[in-house]
Design a protein around this motif. Structure first.
Motif, PDB file in Angstrom:
ATOM      1  N   SER A 233      50.925   1.407 -84.656  1.00 20.76           N
ATOM      2  CA  SER A 233      50.334   1.895 -83.407  1.00 20.76           C
ATOM      3  C   SER A 233      51.036   3.156 -82.921  1.00 20.76           C
ATOM      4  CB  SER A 233      50.425   0.816 -82.325  1.00 20.76           C
ATOM      5  OG  SER A 233      49.634  -0.280 -82.667  1.00 20.76           O
TER       6      SER A 233
ATOM      7  N   THR B  91      50.077   6.072 -85.271  1.00 21.72           N
ATOM      8  CA  THR B  91      48.657   6.383 -85.104  1.00 21.72           C
ATOM      9  C   THR B  91      48.395   7.075 -83.775  1.00 21.72           C
ATOM     10  OG1 THR B  91      48.063   4.487 -86.468  1.00 21.72           O
ATOM     11  CG2 THR B  91      46.330   5.407 -85.100  1.00 21.72           C
TER      12      THR B  91
ATOM     13  N   SER C 188      46.705  10.616 -83.440  1.00 19.12           N
ATOM     14  CA  SER C 188      45.486  10.707 -82.633  1.00 19.12           C
ATOM     15  C   SER C 188      45.608  11.774 -81.548  1.00 19.12           C
ATOM     16  CB  SER C 188      45.196   9.346 -82.005  1.00 19.12           C
ATOM     17  OG  SER C 188      44.043   9.404 -81.212  1.00 19.12           O
TER      18      SER C 188
ATOM     19  N   VAL D 219      48.581  11.608 -90.250  1.00 21.07           N
ATOM     20  CA  VAL D 219      49.568  10.525 -90.258  1.00 21.07           C
ATOM     21  C   VAL D 219      50.898  11.044 -90.797  1.00 21.07           C
ATOM     22  CG1 VAL D 219      50.144   8.276 -91.261  1.00 21.07           C
ATOM     23  CG2 VAL D 219      47.830   8.699 -90.408  1.00 21.07           C
TER      24      VAL D 219
END
Length: 128
Positions: free
Chosen positions: A60, A63, A67, A83
């Protein structure tokens, strides 16, 4: 009073569902853990649950960083390069290098597979 209790139980159920959706499947976590251990080693349920929480949080964390980069660049899709960038940005250089190599090899294999399906035998190196 029954209505309040029903609503409370429903909220708890929703929390549990959301909690489970956020975590990697514990069976997968246990399987990965077993791969590195001797065949006769045992892993407690508590150890699997702890690792499940840790790896889910790590994924998380990375990511979210990837994001955020995509959002700033007005893109909607997070890709492997994002990533890798996030791993480096967050100080996980030891992971970023191997993942970059894996991603590069994966892309080469995908091109090879696509070429075979199309009846061609062109390698990515031949395209450069």
């Amino acid at each position: 009073m029954v209505d309040n209790m029903g609503a409370s139980a429903s909220n708890e159920d929703n929390y549990m569902i959301n909690e489970q959706e956020r975590l990697l499947p514990i069976a997968n976590v246990g399987r990965i853990m077993k791969q590195i251990l001797p065949p006769n080693a045992k892993i407690s349920k508590e150890a699997k649950e702890t690792m499940q929480e840790c790896v889910s949080e790590f994924i998380s964390f990375v990511t979210c960083e990837a994001s955020e980069k995509c959002r700033k660049e007005r893109r909607k899709t997070v890709n492997g390069d994002d990533v890798c960038w996030a791993l480096e940005t967050l100080g996980f250089d030891d992971y970023a290098g191997p993942i970059k190599r894996f991603l590069h090899r994966y892309r080469e294999l995908e091109v090879d597979r696509a070429n075979q399906e199309n009846g061609r035998n062109i390698r990515p190196k031949d395209l450069e």
